[in-house]
Design a protein around this motif. Structure first.
Motif, PDB file in Angstrom:
ATOM      1  N   GLU A  86       0.823  -1.206   0.000  1.00 36.08           N
ATOM      2  CA  GLU A  86       0.000   0.000   0.000  1.00 36.08           C
ATOM      3  C   GLU A  86       0.857   1.256   0.000  1.00 36.08           C
ATOM      4  OE1 GLU A  86      -3.929  -1.818   2.298  1.00 36.08           O
ATOM      5  OE2 GLU A  86      -2.306  -0.884   3.446  1.00 36.08           O
ATOM      6  N   VAL A  87       1.966   1.241   0.746  1.00 38.83           N
ATOM      7  CA  VAL A  87       2.875   2.392   0.730  1.00 38.83           C
ATOM      8  C   VAL A  87       3.375   2.643  -0.684  1.00 38.83           C
ATOM      9  CG1 VAL A  87       5.132   3.235   1.479  1.00 38.83           C
ATOM     10  CG2 VAL A  87       3.570   2.199   3.141  1.00 38.83           C
ATOM     11  N   LEU A  88       3.817   1.574  -1.357  1.00 33.97           N
ATOM     12  CA  LEU A  88       4.301   1.720  -2.728  1.00 33.97           C
ATOM     13  C   LEU A  88       3.196   2.234  -3.647  1.00 33.97           C
ATOM     14  CD1 LEU A  88       6.451  -1.515  -3.003  1.00 33.97           C
ATOM     15  CD2 LEU A  88       7.304   0.824  -3.057  1.00 33.97           C
ATOM     16  N   LEU A  89       2.000   1.714  -3.471  1.00 45.64           N
ATOM     17  CA  LEU A  89       0.893   2.139  -4.309  1.00 45.64           C
ATOM     18  C   LEU A  89       0.617   3.629  -4.145  1.00 45.64           C
ATOM     19  CD1 LEU A  89      -1.590   1.755  -6.112  1.00 45.64           C
ATOM     20  CD2 LEU A  89      -2.851   1.001  -4.082  1.00 45.64           C
ATOM     21  N   PHE A  90       0.588   4.104  -2.907  1.00 48.46           N
ATOM     22  CA  PHE A  90       0.205   5.496  -2.659  1.00 48.46           C
ATOM     23  C   PHE A  90       1.296   6.496  -3.012  1.00 48.46           C
ATOM     24  CE2 PHE A  90      -2.909   3.845   0.760  1.00 48.46           C
ATOM     25  CZ  PHE A  90      -3.859   3.599  -0.219  1.00 48.46           C
ATOM     26  N   THR A  91       2.505   6.024  -3.289  1.00 48.01           N
ATOM     27  CA  THR A  91       3.561   6.964  -3.709  1.00 48.01           C
ATOM     28  C   THR A  91       3.452   7.333  -5.182  1.00 48.01           C
ATOM     29  OG1 THR A  91       5.112   5.172  -4.234  1.00 48.01           O
ATOM     30  CG2 THR A  91       5.197   6.080  -1.991  1.00 48.01           C
ATOM     31  N   ILE A  92       2.538   6.724  -5.910  1.00 49.31           N
ATOM     32  CA  ILE A  92       2.494   6.934  -7.355  1.00 49.31           C
ATOM     33  C   ILE A  92       2.001   8.320  -7.743  1.00 49.31           C
ATOM     34  CG2 ILE A  92       2.136   4.476  -7.756  1.00 49.31           C
ATOM     35  CD1 ILE A  92      -0.787   5.066  -8.348  1.00 49.31           C
ATOM     36  N   PHE A  93       1.467   9.089  -6.791  1.00 57.11           N
ATOM     37  CA  PHE A  93       0.943  10.410  -7.134  1.00 57.11           C
ATOM     38  C   PHE A  93       2.019  11.498  -7.170  1.00 57.11           C
ATOM     39  CE2 PHE A  93      -2.577   8.062  -5.169  1.00 57.11           C
ATOM     40  CZ  PHE A  93      -3.529   8.157  -6.175  1.00 57.11           C
ATOM     41  N   THR A  94       3.250  11.166  -6.824  1.00 50.60           N
ATOM     42  CA  THR A  94       4.315  12.167  -6.778  1.00 50.60           C
ATOM     43  C   THR A  94       4.490  12.921  -8.095  1.00 50.60           C
ATOM     44  OG1 THR A  94       5.455  10.791  -5.141  1.00 50.60           O
ATOM     45  CG2 THR A  94       6.714  12.585  -6.132  1.00 50.60           C
ATOM     46  N   PRO A  95       4.441  12.263  -9.278  1.00 48.87           N
ATOM     47  CA  PRO A  95       4.592  13.032 -10.518  1.00 48.87           C
ATOM     48  C   PRO A  95       3.566  14.150 -10.672  1.00 48.87           C
ATOM     49  CG  PRO A  95       4.835  10.704 -10.966  1.00 48.87           C
ATOM     50  CD  PRO A  95       4.365  10.812  -9.549  1.00 48.87           C
TER      51      PRO A  95
END
Length: 283
Positions: A86-95
């Motif tokens: 879940e941590v990895l998934l939620f980091t995808i918004f950085t761009p």
């Protein structure tokens, strides 16, 4: 652009080292503080305060505190509420945050539509690779990760826009970046760390030395210097290339399972996002 690719591979390997040798064995706050302290020790001998005015010195220290210091505090707290997936998934918004911050904070009212599209494609590609079912109570963790994403994105954009001179000059002032990060993580360690979980083996210290001097020291200098040489969309999309790179490293060195179909589709979307972003001249 090649520098961003090189640092992506460097950081992908570092995540594996953390997962294999530090997670659950060394307190996160202690580990992060040691990393920042080692990186600071690397740049202190090169520090030339006279090369930068006081306002810029304070700004650079503030960028380090935000981009690494506060970001890591939020990130480590998020692990109390979320699984690793879940941590990895939620980091995808950085761009998207990189693109948005550059638009709003620096009043770039006419960011090209393709830059926004590239950032959006980067999010989609990373989601294809890393999406997993969510736990029941994820809102707190989700908000913490978004705070971490915003800090990391803001640090990159602020550094990109801060006038620091050429590469040689940046090298001589970069200690300030880690002064800010070290002070922030040091205060957090004093407040929150479990000192019973200190590094106590040569292997753990060796990993921390690599993470501090290599991944943090050289890695953040190279990444931030490269951020000044690419456009906003290129910088934004490259933030998510760590996901497929990390999965490949985990498979090659640790034998962890990989969903190759999802990886191939997601990586193709990410590659398309980078290509779309690269069609614009640097800005």
């Amino acid at each position: 652009m090649w520098i961003l690719w090189a640092v992506t591979l460097l950081w992908a390997a570092s995540f594996s080292l953390i997962g294999e040798f530090l997670a659950g064995q060394v307190d996160g706050y202690i580990a992060v503080f040691i990393r920042m302290l080692l990186a600071l020790a690397l740049f202190l001998p090169l520090w030339r305060p006279s090369r930068l005015g006081l306002p810029q010195q304070l700004a650079l220290a503030g960028i380090g505190a935000i981009q690494i210091g506060i970001m890591y505090l939020l990130l480590y707290h998020a692990f109390l509420f979320l699984s690793v997936a879940e941590v990895l998934l939620f980091t995808i918004f950085t761009p998207l945050y990189v693109t948005l911050i550059d638009d709003v904070i620096f009043q770039r009212k006419h960011l090209p539509l393709r830059w926004w599209a590239a950032a959006g494609f980067a999010v989609v590609g990373a989601a294809v690779i890393r999406f997993n079912p969510l736990s029941e109570s994820f809102l707190t963790g989700f908000l913490l990760i978004q705070g971490a994403n915003l800090c990391f994105a803001a640090g990159q954009v602020f550094y990109k826009r801060l006038p620091l001179g050429d590469a040689r000059n940046q090298l001589h002032v970069f200690a300030l970046f880690f002064i800010g990060a070290t002070l922030t993580t040091g205060l957090a360690m004093a407040a929150f760390a479990n000192f019973d979980l200190r590094p106590d083996t040569p292997l753990q210290w060796g990993v921390l030395m690599w993470l501090g001097l290599g991944a943090s020291g050289i890695g953040y200098l190279a990444w931030n210097m490269a951020a000044k040489r690419v456009n906003t969309a290129q910088l934004a999309t490259m933030n998510n290339m760590l996901i497929p790179a990390g999965l490949l490293v985990n498979f090659l060195f640790w034998g962890q399972n990989v969903d190759w179909l999802r990886l191939a589709i997601g990586a193709a979307i990410l590659a398309g996002a980078v290509y779309l972003a690269s069609r614009r001249p640097a800005a």
